[in-house]
Design a protein around this motif. Structure first.
Motif, PDB file in Angstrom:
ATOM      1  N   ALA A 296       0.824  -1.279  -0.041  1.00  0.00           N
ATOM      2  CA  ALA A 296       0.013   0.123  -0.111  1.00  0.00           C
ATOM      3  C   ALA A 296       0.773   1.048  -0.154  1.00  0.00           C
ATOM      4  CB  ALA A 296      -1.046  -0.073   1.103  1.00  0.00           C
ATOM      5  N   ILE A 297       1.894   1.160   0.758  1.00  0.00           N
ATOM      6  CA  ILE A 297       2.767   2.519   0.836  1.00  0.00           C
ATOM      7  C   ILE A 297       3.423   2.498  -0.541  1.00  0.00           C
ATOM      8  CG2 ILE A 297       5.039   3.251   1.686  1.00  0.00           C
ATOM      9  CD1 ILE A 297       4.217   1.863   4.496  1.00  0.00           C
ATOM     10  N   GLU A 298       3.896   1.529  -1.171  1.00  0.00           N
ATOM     11  CA  GLU A 298       4.592   1.439  -2.297  1.00  0.00           C
ATOM     12  C   GLU A 298       3.724   2.214  -3.487  1.00  0.00           C
ATOM     13  OE1 GLU A 298       6.316  -1.735  -5.311  1.00  0.00           O
ATOM     14  OE2 GLU A 298       6.906  -2.067  -3.351  1.00  0.00           O
ATOM     15  N   ALA A 299       2.340   1.516  -3.496  1.00  0.00           N
ATOM     16  CA  ALA A 299       1.432   2.109  -4.356  1.00  0.00           C
ATOM     17  C   ALA A 299       1.235   3.751  -4.215  1.00  0.00           C
ATOM     18  CB  ALA A 299       0.023   1.279  -4.437  1.00  0.00           C
ATOM     19  N   LEU A 300       1.048   4.042  -2.932  1.00  0.00           N
ATOM     20  CA  LEU A 300       0.906   5.519  -2.532  1.00  0.00           C
ATOM     21  C   LEU A 300       1.939   6.405  -3.107  1.00  0.00           C
ATOM     22  CD1 LEU A 300      -0.744   7.845  -1.540  1.00  0.00           C
ATOM     23  CD2 LEU A 300       0.451   7.244   0.645  1.00  0.00           C
ATOM     24  N   LEU A 301       3.364   5.944  -2.925  1.00  0.00           N
ATOM     25  CA  LEU A 301       4.372   6.866  -3.289  1.00  0.00           C
ATOM     26  C   LEU A 301       4.432   6.793  -4.777  1.00  0.00           C
ATOM     27  CD1 LEU A 301       7.119   5.539  -0.564  1.00  0.00           C
ATOM     28  CD2 LEU A 301       5.948   7.441  -0.646  1.00  0.00           C
ATOM     29  N   LYS A 302       4.422   5.752  -5.542  1.00  0.00           N
ATOM     30  CA  LYS A 302       4.222   5.688  -7.008  1.00  0.00           C
ATOM     31  C   LYS A 302       3.330   6.794  -7.581  1.00  0.00           C
ATOM     32  CE  LYS A 302       5.832   0.983  -8.147  1.00  0.00           C
ATOM     33  NZ  LYS A 302       5.544  -0.066  -8.890  1.00  0.00           N
ATOM     34  N   LYS A 303       2.274   7.122  -6.810  1.00  0.00           N
ATOM     35  CA  LYS A 303       1.334   8.041  -7.015  1.00  0.00           C
ATOM     36  C   LYS A 303       1.797   9.369  -6.960  1.00  0.00           C
ATOM     37  CE  LYS A 303      -2.910   5.290  -7.594  1.00  0.00           C
ATOM     38  NZ  LYS A 303      -4.033   5.361  -6.905  1.00  0.00           N
ATOM     39  N   LEU A 304       2.666   9.613  -5.682  1.00  0.00           N
ATOM     40  CA  LEU A 304       3.079  10.728  -5.392  1.00  0.00           C
ATOM     41  C   LEU A 304       4.484  11.314  -6.165  1.00  0.00           C
ATOM     42  CD1 LEU A 304       2.701  10.606  -1.384  1.00  0.00           C
ATOM     43  CD2 LEU A 304       1.310  12.212  -2.958  1.00  0.00           C
ATOM     44  N   LEU A 305       5.252  10.230  -6.697  1.00  0.00           N
ATOM     45  CA  LEU A 305       6.285  10.783  -7.480  1.00  0.00           C
ATOM     46  C   LEU A 305       6.151  11.874  -8.624  1.00  0.00           C
ATOM     47  CD1 LEU A 305       8.383   7.411  -7.609  1.00  0.00           C
ATOM     48  CD2 LEU A 305       8.565   9.249  -6.086  1.00  0.00           C
ATOM     49  N   PRO A 306       5.069  11.916  -9.244  1.00  0.00           N
ATOM     50  CA  PRO A 306       5.139  12.717 -10.368  1.00  0.00           C
ATOM     51  C   PRO A 306       4.719  14.163  -9.616  1.00  0.00           C
ATOM     52  CG  PRO A 306       3.868  10.973 -10.912  1.00  0.00           C
ATOM     53  CD  PRO A 306       4.316  10.740  -9.672  1.00  0.00           C
TER      54      PRO A 306
ATOM     55  N   SER B 277      12.854   1.316   0.791  1.00  0.00           N
ATOM     56  CA  SER B 277      13.584   0.438   1.516  1.00  0.00           C
ATOM     57  C   SER B 277      14.625  -0.378   0.796  1.00  0.00           C
ATOM     58  CB  SER B 277      12.464  -0.346   2.293  1.00  0.00           C
ATOM     59  OG  SER B 277      11.711   0.336   3.100  1.00  0.00           O
ATOM     60  N   GLY B 278      15.368   0.212  -0.017  1.00  0.00           N
ATOM     61  CA  GLY B 278      16.469  -0.511  -0.893  1.00  0.00           C
ATOM     62  C   GLY B 278      15.888  -1.257  -2.137  1.00  0.00           C
ATOM     63  N   LYS B 279      14.721  -1.229  -2.247  1.00  0.00           N
ATOM     64  CA  LYS B 279      14.177  -1.777  -3.399  1.00  0.00           C
ATOM     65  C   LYS B 279      13.713  -0.579  -4.542  1.00  0.00           C
ATOM     66  CE  LYS B 279      10.023  -3.868  -5.432  1.00  0.00           C
ATOM     67  NZ  LYS B 279       8.410  -4.206  -4.923  1.00  0.00           N
ATOM     68  N   VAL B 280      14.250  -0.610  -5.703  1.00  0.00           N
ATOM     69  CA  VAL B 280      13.804   0.354  -6.983  1.00  0.00           C
ATOM     70  C   VAL B 280      12.270   0.629  -6.963  1.00  0.00           C
ATOM     71  CG1 VAL B 280      14.268   1.028  -9.290  1.00  0.00           C
ATOM     72  CG2 VAL B 280      16.035   0.015  -8.134  1.00  0.00           C
ATOM     73  N   LEU B 281      11.907   1.616  -6.811  1.00  0.00           N
ATOM     74  CA  LEU B 281      10.563   2.000  -7.004  1.00  0.00           C
ATOM     75  C   LEU B 281      10.356   2.565  -8.415  1.00  0.00           C
ATOM     76  CD1 LEU B 281       7.799   2.238  -5.297  1.00  0.00           C
ATOM     77  CD2 LEU B 281       8.454   4.627  -4.632  1.00  0.00           C
ATOM     78  N   ARG B 282      11.333   3.420  -8.677  1.00  0.00           N
ATOM     79  CA  ARG B 282      10.994   3.942  -9.935  1.00  0.00           C
ATOM     80  C   ARG B 282      12.675   4.226 -10.371  1.00  0.00           C
ATOM     81  NH1 ARG B 282       8.898   9.746 -11.235  1.00  0.00           N
ATOM     82  NH2 ARG B 282      11.101  10.338 -10.470  1.00  0.00           N
ATOM     83  N   PRO B 283      13.007   3.390 -11.581  1.00  0.00           N
ATOM     84  CA  PRO B 283      14.560   3.673 -12.136  1.00  0.00           C
ATOM     85  C   PRO B 283      14.530   5.289 -12.669  1.00  0.00           C
ATOM     86  CG  PRO B 283      13.307   2.369 -13.831  1.00  0.00           C
ATOM     87  CD  PRO B 283      12.168   2.590 -12.510  1.00  0.00           C
ATOM     88  N   ALA B 284      15.818   5.653 -12.575  1.00  0.00           N
ATOM     89  CA  ALA B 284      15.860   7.008 -13.159  1.00  0.00           C
ATOM     90  C   ALA B 284      15.991   7.103 -14.540  1.00  0.00           C
ATOM     91  CB  ALA B 284      17.398   7.661 -12.533  1.00  0.00           C
TER      92      ALA B 284
END
Length: 124
Positions: free
Chosen positions: A16-26, A106-113
């Motif tokens: 759930a945290i991962e999904a929320l953060l992916k939405k916040l990155l833009p 937490s050390g896992k790539v959420l979004r590559p550069a």
């Protein structure tokens, strides 16, 4: 059984945290683009300083849940951490330009550069 339920609850929370953060990155990217293009006369305005402080506070809170911004410039290209959009003059296989910085959770790539890498030729 209790340990399994706890582990599943923990995994669901992280998902759930991962999904929320992916939405916040833009939105985070938009803040950073806006600050990069801030006109010089506005840089010392108190209102602008306040907005910059709010963005910094948001990033600190997100770091507290494990979000970390990558520092890709000059790093060796890594296919797990970098999406190469183009190559150009510069140190071979080193990141020479960052179009959009990547993030880890937490050390896992959420979004590559999204990056440009050197092709081994010297800049003109």
């Amino acid at each position: 059984a209790k340990a399994r339920v706890e582990r599943e609850r923990s995994e669901l929370s992280l998902f759930a945290i991962e999904a929320l953060l992916k939405k916040l990155l833009p939105t985070i990217d938009s803040f950073q683009r806006a600050f990069q293009h801030l006109p010089d006369p506005l840089k010392n305005e108190e209102w602008v300083k306040g907005v910059i402080a709010i963005e910094s506070q948001l990033l600190r809170e997100l770091e507290n849940v494990g979000l970390k911004r990558m520092q890709s410039l000059a790093a060796a290209v890594d296919p797990h951490r970098h999406e190469v959009l183009r190559q150009g003059p510069g140190k071979k296989d080193a990141v020479i330009e960052v179009f959009e910085e990547g993030y880890e959770l937490s050390g896992k790539v959420l979004r590559p550069a999204k990056v440009s890498i050197g092709d081994g030729t010297l800049p003109a």
